[in-house]
Motif scaffolding. Structure first.
Motif, short mmCIF file in Angstrom:
data_model
loop_
_atom_site.label_atom_id
_atom_site.label_comp_id
_atom_site.label_asym_id
_atom_site.label_seq_id
_atom_site.Cartn_x
_atom_site.Cartn_y
_atom_site.Cartn_z
N GLN A 263 0.85 -1.18 0.00
CA GLN A 263 0.00 0.00 0.00
C GLN A 263 0.88 1.24 0.00
N ILE A 264 0.90 1.93 -1.12
CA ILE A 264 1.75 3.11 -1.31
C ILE A 264 0.87 4.30 -1.67
N ALA A 265 0.98 5.35 -0.87
CA ALA A 265 0.19 6.57 -1.10
C ALA A 265 -1.29 6.24 -1.28
N GLY A 266 -1.79 5.30 -0.45
CA GLY A 266 -3.19 4.96 -0.50
C GLY A 266 -3.57 4.01 -1.61
N GLN A 267 -2.60 3.61 -2.46
CA GLN A 267 -2.88 2.73 -3.58
C GLN A 267 -2.27 1.36 -3.33
N GLU A 268 -2.99 0.31 -3.72
CA GLU A 268 -2.47 -1.06 -3.63
C GLU A 268 -1.67 -1.34 -4.90
N THR A 269 -0.35 -1.49 -4.75
CA THR A 269 0.55 -1.59 -5.89
C THR A 269 1.26 -2.94 -5.87
N VAL A 270 1.28 -3.63 -7.00
CA VAL A 270 1.96 -4.92 -7.08
C VAL A 270 3.46 -4.71 -6.88
N SER A 271 4.05 -5.45 -5.94
CA SER A 271 5.47 -5.30 -5.64
C SER A 271 6.28 -6.57 -5.92
N ARG A 272 5.60 -7.73 -6.04
CA ARG A 272 6.33 -8.97 -6.30
C ARG A 272 5.38 -10.01 -6.88
N VAL A 273 5.88 -10.76 -7.88
CA VAL A 273 5.12 -11.86 -8.49
C VAL A 273 6.02 -13.08 -8.53
N GLU A 274 5.57 -14.18 -7.92
CA GLU A 274 6.38 -15.39 -7.87
C GLU A 274 5.47 -16.59 -8.07
N TYR A 275 5.96 -17.61 -8.83
CA TYR A 275 5.12 -18.77 -9.10
C TYR A 275 5.97 -20.03 -9.23
N ARG A 276 5.36 -21.20 -8.90
CA ARG A 276 6.00 -22.48 -9.10
C ARG A 276 6.31 -22.66 -10.58
N ASP A 277 7.44 -23.30 -10.88
CA ASP A 277 7.83 -23.40 -12.27
C ASP A 277 8.79 -24.55 -12.47
#
Length: 376
Positions: A263-277
């Motif tokens: 949560q940055i400046a009131g906005q929900e911002t994607v910071s990391r994406v990780e998945y099984r591979d």
């Protein structure tokens, strides 16, 4: 007469075909948690979801999520072991006297440090316990010099409960409050209070580059309050609220997909994406053999004001290449810097007149990390 009707109805039903019973949410139990022999490959994607990806707000029963367009920029292997055979670890986490600190599995994992703080700890571990009731973190550890030193939570009631079992779409939200502290003689003190709230909000079919699976999604809200006393600083502060959107499937032991937002400046911002591979040979400008763990790179302040430099704290050594691009892929700057006491800086002038969201790529000899930064 009744007998003849029964025979007639039986014959009618025999000639009809009925659809099979509708699928229901998978149920996650202790058997679906990590075990000491696990080596699970995970890919990291840019913290900006593809345009074709479904919105994070998509929830409810019998959903279809297609994240097949995710592209790996780095890979790492999540390793799980038995409790390392170090005297203090054995006594604390793997003996008859361990009590509520007893661990069923351990994993190399950095101690969660706030931005700007470094401790002289090597070979860090996190310790977990899987029971029929829940899966929880029971402590951390690391070497100070040649001695492996454990750090436990204040009590069993204040351990970090990651999941409660059985877990399905029908499960009610649950929460835990945890507290741990760590004192390093001659260096400083760190403590963290955490509130974790888990809410199963959906189930359905998830597709990633790893395949298609029936999953249950859990949204975790994490609120952390850290206190530090080191280098003349003695203060407590709240970290930005984070959410973890985790898709779980039976038999996978770790989430098939985790999308973390801040949560940055009131906005929900994607910071990391990780998945099984599976193993992938990663090429292109973002290629690297290893993804740096989340705790290895701290970027602050975030958001950063237009007149402020952007500071980084890294748990690594050697030269660092910092590259900033906007969300359209246009390069804003690239600089090579040498760390001083584990710190680096991007001067305000490097951003030019740019304002908005940018992706900061941090390349070191140990691996790569990508962080989402907001410049005001």
């Amino acid at each position: 007469m009744q007998h003849r009707y029964a025979l007639l109805l039986s014959g009618l039903f025999a000639g009809l075909s009925f659809p099979s019973q509708a699928q229901t949410s998978p149920t996650i139990t202790r058997a679906d948690m990590p075990v000491p022999t696990d080596t699970l490959r995970q890919s990291t994607a840019l913290p900006a979801l593809p345009a074709s990806a479904p919105p994070l707000s998509r929830n409810g029963a019998n959903q279809t999520w297609n994240y097949a367009a995710l592209t790996a920029t780095a890979q790492n292997v999540a390793r799980f072991t038995t409790v390392p055979a170090e005297p203090l670890y054995t006594f604390t986490f793997n003996s008859a006297l361990s009590g509520s600190n007893r661990a069923t599995v351990a994993s190399p994992h950095a101690v969660p440090l706030p931005p700007g703080l470094a401790l002289p700890i090597t070979e860090p571990y996190q310790f977990f316990n899987a029971s029929n009731a829940d899966f929880r973190s029971v402590g951390y550890g690391g070497k100070l010099g040649t001695t492996a030193v454990p750090a436990t939570y204040a009590s069993a009631a204040e351990q970090d409960v990651i999941y409660r079992f059985p877990l399905s779409y029908a499960s009610a939200p649950d929460s835990s409050r945890s507290f741990f502290s760590l004192t390093v003689p001659g260096t400083g003190y760190l403590s963290q209070r955490r509130k974790r709230v888990n809410r199963p909000d959906a189930w359905g079919s998830l597709t990633t580059p790893f395949g298609t699976f029936q999953t249950v999604r859990v949204v975790t809200r994490i609120e952390d309050h850290d206190s530090i006393a080191a280098g003349g600083i003695n203060q407590g502060f709240d970290l930005p609220v984070t959410r973890e959107y985790k898709w779980l499937a039976p038999g996978q032991h770790v989430p098939l997909l985790t999308i973390t937002t801040t949560q940055i400046a009131g906005q929900e911002t994607v910071s990391r994406v990780e998945y099984r591979d599976v193993y992938r040979r990663i090429t292109g400008p973002l290629s690297t053999a290893t993804a740096l763990p989340a705790a290895a790179v701290a970027v602050y302040p975030n958001p950063v004001a237009g007149t402020q430099p952007l500071r980084l704290r890294l748990v690594t050594t050697g030269p660092v290449t910092l590259t900033g691009t906007d969300l359209a892929g246009r390069q804003l700057f690239e600089q090579v810097t040498v760390l001083e006491n584990g710190e680096a800086e991007v001067p305000a002038e490097a951003f030019g007149r740019f304002q908005g969201v940018l992706l900061l790529r941090v390349q070191t000899a140990a691996g790569v990390a990508v962080r989402r930064v907001v410049r005001e």
